[in-house]
Scaffold this active site. Structure first.
Site: not given
Ligand code: NOJ
Ligand code: CA
Length: 553
Positions: A107-108, A173, A203, A205, A210, A244
């Site tokens: 995403n970043h 980020q 996994r 994120d 995103l 996630e």
């Molecule tokens: C979700 C992750 O689980 C978390 O730890 C993180 O800070 C954010 N995404 C940003 O990547």
């Protein structure tokens, strides 16, 4: 009909173990965990029975978000080892039958990533469009920001160019722009690279972030996820994306891919997780039971992933304010245990007051709930937290292998807890020798879970139960049935259940070997200890319980 694809669709009854290489085991005595250390512990993980390791980010990083801020997607953080160490680790994991997935954080990037440095260097740099820019900070709701202790907007001014860039998380980020086909191609290359090195999937994120806020807007942002999944399936048919996706159920369902299962293979069930905590706080089955009843069925070959704790705060954002307060009051009353006004920065055993019976019941619940269980390293020994550490780092402490710590011969980079959760009290070595330990309980639960593919594959039903503290559910597959009951309260409970289609069957408790007979009226009486649980296999009286089970293939 028999189940015939349990090993093809391996994720459906996997046991996923999340760990951070940095906090697991130090192999070169510099106080920081690394791939060599992790490789030495593979036999421990195989012995525990887990089937898939999820590695938290291990890429080069300035480490301002514990590695979720990446500066190079194609290599290894030198503190953790080399690509050579990684390949040796993968080889060893494979040899012991363990699959490996890794965090895909696209995403970043870090603001130190060469792409972003290029992008911000001038408005006409070819990388400019790899990120999301705006002349004005777009209106946003400060209440929606993810880390409200540090940020109050999603937009940050880049002084040199006078434009604002999007950052869904910390301002260091910047969000990648998946509206740009070059970015989409690059992300695909990243997947391809790590799959060549043996990963079975990722996994993913922050999935909703995103695909949102991209420029130009994609006709359907979900197409990008479907493209990634199709790419992976072409390269390796059994690879997975575990997302996630902390959104309400109806919306989460769309991330599996519009009823056809062409996007994410699994989504974390954030709703049932939060309701489970409410149930634990109230010692009442209803909040969790209703989540399981409301939960939509994922498309064929997709699956919910279940968890009670992870590496982040225990988010309670999907509960009402009153419900959240109940969980705070029960499990994290002091302000330093809470974070962002929405969660708790504690691990499970401390929240449950160190009550081993209750802790064991909670994990029995996790492993038997419909969905793939995901555990966070150290949960198997009841690791505590270090509230002295900053924010979410409280739960990301070194693994405790032995009374003296056992994580590193040097002073660990991160502190271990003291008192009742110090390594002298909580460690792998001691629990291996103690038949009643939490570690042994995990091994038993995982063994039984793997022997009961019905739990993962079967038709699930939450049963009506005459006792408010007891959650009862059954899973049926190919004529085999597993029935599971949990007493969420600290007083014994005698319950009576009606078990459709099971008149005259015998129920064998897979955790204790007790047996119960179902009457001809399909009713059975079951006694439960305080915080007791039973996993019961149904069989005809003349059939040994082992023969009544569906076998993995
Ligand atoms: C979700 C992750 O689980 C978390 O730890 C993180 O800070 C954010 N995404 C940003 O990547
Ligand atoms: Ca090291």
């Amino acid at each position: 009909m028999r189940l015939t694809q349990t090993s093809d669709l391996w994720w459906k009854n996997a046991v996923v173990y999340c760990l951070d290489v940095e906090t697991f085991k130090d192999g070169n005595d510099d106080g920081i965990g690394d791939f060599r250390g992790l490789t030495q512990q593979i036999d421990y993980l195989a012995g525990l029975g887990v089937t898939c390791l999820w590695l938290m980010p291990f890429f080069p990083t300035p480490n301002r978000d514990d590695g979720y801020d990446i500066t190079d997607f194609y290599s290894i953080d030198p503190r953790l080892g080399t690509l050579g160490d990684f390949v040796e680790f993968m080889r060893t994991a494979k040899d012991r039958g363990l699959r490996v997935i890794a965090d895909l954080v696209v995403n970043h990037t870090s603001d130190q990533h060469p792409w972003f440095k290029q992008a911000r260097s001038s408005k006409d740099n070819p990388f400019r469009d790899w990120y999301v820019w705006s002349d004005t900070p777009e209106p946003d709701d400060p209440k929606q920001v993810v880390f409200p202790d540090k940020e109050n907007s999603f937009w940050e001014l880049d002084k040199d160019s006078g434009q604002y860039y999007l950052h869904s998380f910390y301002k260091h980020q910047p969000d990648l722009n998946v509206g740009n086909p070059q970015v989409r191609d690059e992300i695909t290359r990243i997947l391809g690279f790590w799959m060549e090195l043996g990963l079975s999937g990722f996994r993913v994120d922050a999935v909703p972030f995103l695909i949102q806020n991209v420029s130009p807007k994609l006709p359907d942002p979900h197409d990008f996820l479907a493209d990634l999944r199709a790419f992976m399936s072409r390269r390796e048919g059994s690879s997975i994306l575990l997302g996630e996706v902390n959104v309400p159920y109806d919306e989460a369902l769309t991330y599996f891919g519009d009823g056809n299962g062409t996007e994410l293979t699994m989504c974390f069930d954030f709703i049932a997780m939060q309701r489970a905590w409410l149930s634990l706080a109230r010692s009442e089955a209803e909040p969790l039971a209703s989540a399981l009843r409301e939960r939509p069925k994922p498309p064929k070959d997709c699956q919910w992933a279940m968890f009670l704790r992870n590496h982040d705060e225990l988010t309670l954002d999907k509960l009402t304010d009153e419900e959240r307060q109940e969980v705070f009051d029960a499990f994290g009353p002091s302000p330093d245990m809470q974070i962002y006004g929405r969660g708790l920065r504690r691990r499970l055993p401390t929240m449950l007051g160190g009550d081993l019976r209750r802790i064991k019941m909670a994990y029995s619940l996790l492993f038997s709930l419909p969905g793939t269980p995901v555990i966070f390293y150290g949960e198997e020994i009841g690791l505590g937290e270090n509230l002295e550490a900053e924010g979410r780092m409280a739960v990301r402490i070194p693994m405790q292998w032995a009374p003296e710590g056992g994580f590193s011969k040097a002073e660990p980079d991160r502190e271990m807890p003291g008192g009742a959760y110090a390594p002298e009290r909580i460690n792998v070595a001691a629990q291996k020798r103690d038949g009643d330990s939490l570690l042994r309980w995990f091994q038993l639960l995982i063994e039984r879970y793997r022997e009961c593919p019905e739990l993962a594959w079967g038709e699930k039903r939450v049963l009506d139960c005459d006792h408010p503290a007891v959650l009862a559910h059954r899973c049926d597959a190919d004529g085999a049935t597993v029935l599971v009951v949990h007493n969420l309260s600290d007083t014994a409970a005698d319950i009576e259940l009606t078990l459709e289609g099971l008149a005259h069957c015998r129920l064998t408790d897979l955790l204790t070997d007790a047996v119960f007979d179902v009457g001809e009226d399909e009713r059975v009486e079951l006694p439960l200890d305080p915080h007791g649980s039973r996993w019961l296999r149904a069989s005809a009286p003349d059939v040994p319980p082992e023969d009544a089970s569906v076998k993995s293939q």
